[in-house]
Motif scaffolding. Structure first.
Motif, PDB file in Angstrom:
ATOM      1  N   SER A 139       3.922   1.364  -0.869  1.00  0.00           N
ATOM      2  CA  SER A 139       4.670   1.441  -2.127  1.00  0.00           C
ATOM      3  C   SER A 139       3.778   2.004  -3.234  1.00  0.00           C
ATOM      4  O   SER A 139       4.232   2.691  -4.144  1.00  0.00           O
ATOM      5  N   LEU A 140       2.496   1.689  -3.122  1.00  0.00           N
ATOM      6  CA  LEU A 140       1.549   2.193  -4.122  1.00  0.00           C
ATOM      7  C   LEU A 140       1.493   3.708  -4.067  1.00  0.00           C
ATOM      8  O   LEU A 140       1.542   4.402  -5.087  1.00  0.00           O
ATOM      9  N   TYR A 171      -5.932   6.772 -32.188  1.00  0.00           N
ATOM     10  CA  TYR A 171      -6.320   7.333 -30.902  1.00  0.00           C
ATOM     11  C   TYR A 171      -5.368   8.410 -30.406  1.00  0.00           C
ATOM     12  O   TYR A 171      -5.732   9.216 -29.572  1.00  0.00           O
ATOM     13  N   GLU A 172      -4.128   8.390 -30.890  1.00  0.00           N
ATOM     14  CA  GLU A 172      -3.182   9.388 -30.393  1.00  0.00           C
ATOM     15  C   GLU A 172      -3.621  10.800 -30.764  1.00  0.00           C
ATOM     16  O   GLU A 172      -3.150  11.769 -30.186  1.00  0.00           O
ATOM     17  N   LYS A 208       4.701   5.303  -5.178  1.00  0.00           N
ATOM     18  CA  LYS A 208       4.818   5.195  -6.625  1.00  0.00           C
ATOM     19  C   LYS A 208       4.123   6.374  -7.307  1.00  0.00           C
ATOM     20  O   LYS A 208       4.570   6.872  -8.338  1.00  0.00           O
ATOM     21  N   PHE A 209       3.014   6.777  -6.698  1.00  0.00           N
ATOM     22  CA  PHE A 209       2.237   7.865  -7.276  1.00  0.00           C
ATOM     23  C   PHE A 209       2.936   9.205  -7.134  1.00  0.00           C
ATOM     24  O   PHE A 209       2.649  10.127  -7.863  1.00  0.00           O
ATOM     25  N   THR A 265       1.535  18.400 -22.490  1.00  0.00           N
ATOM     26  CA  THR A 265       1.133  17.929 -23.816  1.00  0.00           C
ATOM     27  C   THR A 265      -0.359  18.162 -24.004  1.00  0.00           C
ATOM     28  O   THR A 265      -0.808  18.680 -25.024  1.00  0.00           O
ATOM     29  N   LEU A 266      -1.110  17.750 -22.987  1.00  0.00           N
ATOM     30  CA  LEU A 266      -2.551  17.872 -23.047  1.00  0.00           C
ATOM     31  C   LEU A 266      -2.970  19.316 -23.278  1.00  0.00           C
ATOM     32  O   LEU A 266      -3.800  19.608 -24.142  1.00  0.00           O
ATOM     33  N   LEU A 297      -6.687  11.788 -30.360  1.00  0.00           N
ATOM     34  CA  LEU A 297      -8.001  11.933 -29.756  1.00  0.00           C
ATOM     35  C   LEU A 297      -8.304  13.326 -29.206  1.00  0.00           C
ATOM     36  O   LEU A 297      -9.333  13.923 -29.544  1.00  0.00           O
ATOM     37  N   ILE A 298      -7.425  13.842 -28.373  1.00  0.00           N
ATOM     38  CA  ILE A 298      -7.735  15.116 -27.716  1.00  0.00           C
ATOM     39  C   ILE A 298      -7.885  16.272 -28.726  1.00  0.00           C
ATOM     40  O   ILE A 298      -8.912  16.943 -28.735  1.00  0.00           O
ATOM     41  N   ARG A 327       6.486  12.628 -15.355  1.00  0.00           N
ATOM     42  CA  ARG A 327       5.601  12.081 -16.383  1.00  0.00           C
ATOM     43  C   ARG A 327       4.253  12.787 -16.365  1.00  0.00           C
ATOM     44  O   ARG A 327       3.690  13.108 -17.404  1.00  0.00           O
ATOM     45  N   PHE A 383       2.554  15.032 -19.243  1.00  0.00           N
ATOM     46  CA  PHE A 383       1.209  14.697 -19.704  1.00  0.00           C
ATOM     47  C   PHE A 383       0.332  15.948 -19.729  1.00  0.00           C
ATOM     48  O   PHE A 383      -0.333  16.244 -20.720  1.00  0.00           O
ATOM     49  N   MET A 400       0.850  -1.213   0.000  1.00  0.00           N
ATOM     50  CA  MET A 400       0.000   0.000   0.000  1.00  0.00           C
ATOM     51  C   MET A 400       0.878   1.253   0.000  1.00  0.00           C
ATOM     52  O   MET A 400       0.682   2.165  -0.794  1.00  0.00           O
TER      53      MET A 400
END
Lengths: 415, 415
Positions: free
Chosen positions: A3-4, A189-190, A7-8, A23-24, A192-193, A16, A20, A1
């Motif tokens: 580690s979860l 799909y790339e 990780k976030f 780019t978005l 899409l936005i 990252r 994201f 947990m």
């Protein structure tokens, strides 16, 4: 947990996420810019086409100037086109191979030539012009913001979405259409936005300019049972073959023109003459221009049994000899009138089969089954969802690798 | 013109058409066989799950046997599973790499273990069982007809479609789901015909067996305007993160089990104990089993604010420790209850947000935006089409490469 959670929140993940979001945001920004411009130009296109159609209908003599208009269009593309005469296929080639640079002038030129074609009675639609304008505008955005190579293609796809969504008032189908039309059997799909943003913004901007789109209403949808399903499958195959017949005839007209009339002015002149001769031979002006009144009749009453074939020939000659506009409304015309004609044969409601024919012929000719299905949901308010779904897929399958876009890449064979 | 006609009738073309018709007929035949069997097994699954849920609700004491049930399930997969314990991921791996042969026994085993899980109160759904049964049956058809390698994968995809379509009574979404779930960002159109046939036949056969699916009704859809669109975009991002939270927690539970409790019987035993402890800690049995009554409440009234989180934890533990069933109904539960909870915060109708949450969480967790959108059209009769479209795409984008299927291949990064 633990580690979860860690990780976030670790650094790589944070970088990252930051990338994201960046780019978005740029996709949203670029998509919006494209949408605003494309929506405005589509509004101009539609309003002006409406106006020119009125002028033409009030002055039947304009038809006799069609061959002259053909010479003008041929002249423009020969001397000022910079390769843009390949139209939609140029856009597809550009996206596939980074070949055939998209000239910024493609948009204005196709608009001008579409106006000439509409005023003088060529059998045509609008989405070709809207899409080519969308691609030009995207290319403008590309150059202005010095977008990198991969993203360039994506922006051009979003220009297609914006053009389609705003030209027909169908932002959902527009979003998918850009991603689906490029390669048969593969959805990009790339993109899409930006497609989503360009299509929605384009649609709302066109609406803000006061554009109202045609409404066709299905009066009743038959119950779902085995017999009706089998009928729909059979009809979808017929619609699919109609789309193939149109695509092949148009390609053939173009092939013959390329072979025997290399001069663009000559071929459009001859095309114009043939349209005049055909009009007087069959004694009807119903197949000139967009032909929206006939599409309406297909939903409300009855149409002459072979009108789909007349429209097919008129459009193949108009588009095959170099006039401009688009093929979707003519495809709608063919599908709707054929559906209307077949309704008495198979005993299903005419307005329902007109709608089904429109969508199925579109699906087969453009090889975009999901966009076609979503288009049916948007145009007919979710009526007959199962039938439309089947019709789109069957028509897509049976049209094989034929279609109106010669430069569509085949990703995987359909079967 | 003549060349066009001759092209249509020359020998090569005729042979190609013949091959096309032969291929098509075999797809229809195989798809129908798979559909008939999968539809029947799905009917059995649904009816038996209903029955076991009634037994469990009438006898609360059954929950105390959940750890024992876990030992039985662990035992079955350890000694009789033949690798089938990887479940849906095994199917995906098989399709991608021809690795991990699909054992015929996968279907019967997952059914038995799903029944045990349902009877004893594990938090689970049904589509995992339906899909794995579909894949087993397809593998049976493959072996029986000695189908070639490429077509084997296609038939297995159609088994997934048949399983999904018949398990939820949504043949359109089922058709797409098989093709869309395999690879993120790529729809496998080459499987279109068998998927379409298996999904529709599966659905109609299940209906013929008397299956009636849940109906959830959206009472009102808000008008489309900028503020509402922005709200929906924001909510879709929240739903997307919920799907990520669930996928990550479940993978984490599984990772911890793999690390500290290699024995399948032990981990499911411990999982069962945790579920019992959680149930008595929060003092509610609402998060056991499928939890359909709570989903209904999310459409009709109000639900406790953190119920989405409770279901998320219950399901991650149930599925992560090796119990069986499916994750779609739990995902529906999370989305619907969270949507209901958020409705008072954002001032939009609860039944509408419950529906939107269901679909958006599903789209993010399965990475199948088009199937999710079509599912919403089938479940909610075309209401709120624009909102659902946006929600599916946004949730798909924001869930990144997370999802419940670890073996989904990534075709192209989403952005």
């Amino acid at each position: 947990m633990a580690s979860l959670i860690s990780k976030f929140f670790n650094t790589t993940t944070r970088i990252r996420h930051k990338t994201f979001i960046l780019t978005l945001s740029s996709w949203v920004l670029w998509g919006s810019i494209i949408g605003i411009i494309v929506g405005s130009t589509s509004a101009l296109l539609i309003n002006f086409n409406d106006f020119l159609t009125e002028v033409r209908e009030a002055n039947p003599v304009t038809l006799f100037f069609l061959p002259i208009g053909g010479i003008v269009i041929g002249y423009i593309y020969m001397y000022y086109g910079k390769g843009s005469r390949k139209g939609n296929d140029l856009i597809l080639e550009h996206i596939h191979h980074e070949q055939g640079k998209i000239p910024l002038r493609m948009g204005p030129i196709v608009f001008l030539c579409t106006f000439i074609t509409h005023l003088l009675g060529g059998s045509t639609g609008r989405e070709g012009a809207a899409i080519q304008m969308g691609a030009s505008i995207s290319e403008g955005v590309n150059r202005l913001f010095k977008v990198n190579k991969i993203d360039r293609s994506i922006l051009i796809i979003s220009g297609i979405s914006g053009g389609f969504g705003s030209a027909f008032g169908t932002p959902l189908a527009g979003t998918l259409f850009g991603m689906e039309a490029i390669v048969i059997g593969k959805t990009k799909y790339e993109a899409l936005i930006p497609c989503l943003v360009a299509s929605f913004v384009g649609h709302y901007v066109a609406t803000a300019w006061g554009i109202e789109h045609e409404h066709f209403i299905i009066k009743s949808v038959p119950d779902i049972n085995t017999i009706n399903l089998l009928k729909i499958i059979g009809l979808s195959i017929i619609f699919s073959f109609t789309s193939v017949m149109y695509s092949q005839l148009r390609h053939e007209v173009k092939r013959l023109s390329d072979k025997y009339m290399k001069n663009l002015m000559l071929r459009a002149f001859v095309g114009g003459i043939i349209i005049i001769v055909l009009t007087y031979t069959i004694g009807s002006r119903d197949y000139l221009g967009r032909g929206l009144p006939m599409v309406e009749r297909a939903f409300d009453g009855h149409v002459p049994p072979l009108s789909f074939l007349a429209k097919l020939v008129f459009t193949a000659i108009t588009m095959g000899t170099g006039f401009r506009g688009g093929e979707v409304i003519p495809l709608f015309f063919m599908g709707a009138t054929l559906g209307n004609t077949l309704s008495s044969v198979v005993g299903l409601p005419p307005s329902f089969l007109a709608a089904l024919g429109m969508i199925a012929v579109f699906s087969g000719a453009t090889n975009t089954p999901v966009s076609a299905f979503i288009l049916s949901m948007e145009m007919f308010e979710g009526k007959g969802i199962t039938y439309f779904f089947i019709a789109c897929l069957i028509s897509f399958i049976f049209s094989g690798h034929h279609g109106i876009y010669a430069s569509q890449k085949i990703y995987e064979p359909k079967s």
